[in-house]
Design a protein around this motif. Structure first.
Motif, PDB file in Angstrom:
ATOM      1  N   ILE A   1      -7.162  -0.177   3.849  1.00 16.60           N
ATOM      2  CA  ILE A   1      -7.258  -1.562   3.354  1.00 16.60           C
ATOM      3  C   ILE A   1      -7.672  -2.502   4.473  1.00 16.60           C
ATOM      4  O   ILE A   1      -8.491  -3.407   4.263  1.00 16.60           O
ATOM      5  CB  ILE A   1      -5.922  -1.983   2.712  1.00 16.60           C
ATOM      6  CG1 ILE A   1      -5.774  -1.296   1.348  1.00 16.60           C
ATOM      7  CG2 ILE A   1      -5.836  -3.507   2.566  1.00 16.60           C
ATOM      8  CD1 ILE A   1      -4.424  -1.436   0.709  1.00 16.60           C
TER       9      ILE A   1
ATOM     10  N   SER B   1       0.824  -1.219   0.000  1.00 17.81           N
ATOM     11  CA  SER B   1       0.000   0.000   0.000  1.00 17.81           C
ATOM     12  C   SER B   1       0.852   1.260   0.000  1.00 17.81           C
ATOM     13  O   SER B   1       0.399   2.312  -0.460  1.00 17.81           O
ATOM     14  CB  SER B   1      -0.942   0.011   1.212  1.00 17.81           C
ATOM     15  OG  SER B   1      -0.204  -0.023   2.421  1.00 17.81           O
TER      16      SER B   1
ATOM     17  N   ILE C   1      -2.459  -2.812  -5.272  1.00 19.70           N
ATOM     18  CA  ILE C   1      -3.644  -2.771  -4.409  1.00 19.70           C
ATOM     19  C   ILE C   1      -4.181  -4.183  -4.217  1.00 19.70           C
ATOM     20  O   ILE C   1      -4.563  -4.574  -3.108  1.00 19.70           O
ATOM     21  CB  ILE C   1      -4.719  -1.849  -5.021  1.00 19.70           C
ATOM     22  CG1 ILE C   1      -4.223  -0.408  -5.069  1.00 19.70           C
ATOM     23  CG2 ILE C   1      -6.013  -1.924  -4.210  1.00 19.70           C
ATOM     24  CD1 ILE C   1      -5.161   0.540  -5.782  1.00 19.70           C
TER      25      ILE C   1
ATOM     26  N   CYS D   1      -2.841   1.889   4.058  1.00 22.85           N
ATOM     27  CA  CYS D   1      -2.733   0.642   4.809  1.00 22.85           C
ATOM     28  C   CYS D   1      -3.927   0.467   5.753  1.00 22.85           C
ATOM     29  O   CYS D   1      -4.567  -0.587   5.776  1.00 22.85           O
ATOM     30  CB  CYS D   1      -1.422   0.632   5.604  1.00 22.85           C
ATOM     31  SG  CYS D   1      -1.196  -0.810   6.664  1.00 22.85           S
TER      32      CYS D   1
END
Length: 491
Positions: A73, A64, A226, A70
């Motif tokens: 996600i 990321s 990603i 981060c």
């Protein structure tokens, strides 16, 4: 060896057992409904919170590129897991059979996709998952004994193998014992997560926010990066389908399956985000990437007088996750054997213990094989690629059955846009890393998956006679050795 031989062996075993257990009330030789709501929640939470949150933060941050993406996600992983699990809850309350996606693919598409799923998951994905988790367990268990260097590979692999043997033994002995073990280790892992989160809150209150400032300053993200970041984040969330593998052993599945999902998975998501925030209060992104054991580094810096509790409780966490993984994997192998997609002996049940002992032992044996050459990161990518392909097929099957199986009772019905969204997400997670960075491991995975069809046609579809003659005596001798019998049919 014909069915009469198996029945004769079954009668012999029942006679031996009845002589030693005359005082006990007779039970049908089937898997017993012994998993309640609390144990179901513990199975979900305990399987999801394992090695992932203590390993994946490095990989998620690496792909990321910055703290902000981060954390996003990690949060998105929790949302996606909850949405996917709700789709599986509809499937599980509609088709109340154990085996998870195997049973759903069978109902939606027929035996061939279900066989491909069971072939791939039983032979590779489930045992490799158990191998990954036990290797993580061994790494954290051995780290305190090697403070100035990385633990030797032979030590970690021997510890991982020992853990697999213990877990397999527990799951063969008793469903209730395995459930108690799961509940205990789930409580332990929630305790250490609470300690880490509480320490992070205290540090934030003291002004340790430097690493969280300018959280989105980082290199631009590529399409594939990603996907790989989500791979590693969703690896930590893996386990949200775990309860669907044991539907036949769940008390009141129409109520407890969706309720356990709605309680367990959001709880895990909140824990994961808060734990990552706590990590960043004491470590810069570069320090986190360089850490061999992120949670241990955090403990050394924040809980110095009692920092030993972190690796101890991480060991508890990974052991509990391995136990939950073994529990569910054994049920999938059991259902696959029952449907004729694997050797029949895998569908047999211990006459004394009422556990699918052959299926559990088979999963453990394969996990031991995967421990020997295992590289954790390679296995994670391999596991995620195939697993999300099957998630996409299963969720698409939910949409298909809305039109082809309208007569099925649906106690829970999610909006159709939810499985449609999850199918698109699954396609993205399967295709993005391949498009961005093609690697041979993806090709090997595809070849292995479809290579199973070479075995399906002669051994499953045609049931060639010579194979039956070879497997008959082997099955009977295993039946007598392990004291296992075919499950009785119940209404």
């Amino acid at each position: 060896m014909d069915q009469d031989g198996f029945n004769e062996a079954k009668k012999t075993l029942k006679g031996v057992v009845s002589q030693t257990e005359d005082e006990k009330p007779a039970k049908a030789t089937v898997l017993q409904k012994e998993i309640g709501l609390v144990s179901g929640i513990c199975l979900i939470v305990g399987t999801m919170i394992g090695s992932g949150i203590f390993i994946s933060p490095k990989s998620v941050l690496l792909y990321s590129g910055a703290v902000g993406p981060c954390l996003l996600i990690w949060a998105a992983g929790g949302v996606l897991s909850t949405l996917g699990a709700l789709c599986y809850a509809e499937l599980g309350t509609m088709i109340t059979k154990s085996g998870g996606a195997h049973s759903y693919l069978m109902e939606a598409y027929g035996p061939v996709p279900a066989y491909i799923f069971s072939w791939t998951v039983v032979v590779v994905l489930s045992p490799s998952s158990l191998a990954i988790i036990t290797l993580s367990f061994a790494k954290y268990a051995s780290t305190p004994f090697y403070p100035d260097c990385t633990p030797p590979v032979v030590v970690t692999k021997c510890l991982a193998a020992a853990a697999i043997l213990v877990i397999v033994s527990i799951n063969c002995l008793s469903v209730r014992l395995a459930s108690y073990v799961q509940n205990f280790f789930t409580a332990a892992k929630l305790l250490i997560i609470f300690v880490i989160v509480a320490a992070g809150v205290v540090l934030l209150a003291q002004g340790h926010t430097k690493n969280l400032a300018n959280a989105f300053d980082g290199p631009p993200l590529s399409f594939g990066a990603i996907g790989l970041a989500f791979y590693n984040g969703l690896w930590a969330y893996d386990g949200w389908t775990q309860l669907n593998f044991i539907t036949e052993e769940l008390k009141s599945p129409h109520r407890n399956l969706p309720l356990a999902i709605l309680i367990g998975i959001p709880l895990v998501g909140v824990c994961y985000v808060l734990v990552n925030v706590a990590y960043f209060t004491v470590m810069t992104p570069n320090e986190l990437l360089l850490s061999e054991a992120v949670a241990v580094t955090f403990g050394d810096r924040v809980l110095h007088p009692v920092s030993w509790i972190v690796p101890l409780f991480v060991v508890f966490s990974t052991f509990g996750a391995a136990n939950g993984t073994c529990f569910g994997a054994g049920r999938l192998a059991y259902v696959s054997g029952r449907e004729g997609h694997m050797v029949k002996v895998l569908s047999y049940i211990s006459l004394r213990r009422f556990t699918p002992a052959p299926a559990v032992m088979f999963n453990g044996l394969l996990a031991l094989c995967y421990v020997m050459p295992a590289d954790i990161n390679t296995l994670i990518n391999y596991f995620s690629f195939a697993q999300w392909a099957f998630h996409g097929m299963t969720l698409l099957g939910l949409i298909v059955m809305r039109f082809t199986k309208k007569e099925l009772h649906r106690p829970l019905k999610v909006p159709i846009v939810v499985p449609a969204l999850m199918v698109l997400v699954s396609c993205y997670l399967v295709l993005a890393p391949i498009i961005d960075k093609p690697e041979l491991e993806y090709l090997y995975c595809v070849l292995f998956i479809f290579g199973g069809l070479l075995l399906y046609y002669p051994f499953v579809h045609l049931k060639v006679e010579w194979a039956q003659k070879i497997m008959g005596p082997i099955t009977m001798h295993l039946q007598l050795l392990l004291e296992v019998v075919p499950a009785e049919k119940t209404e």
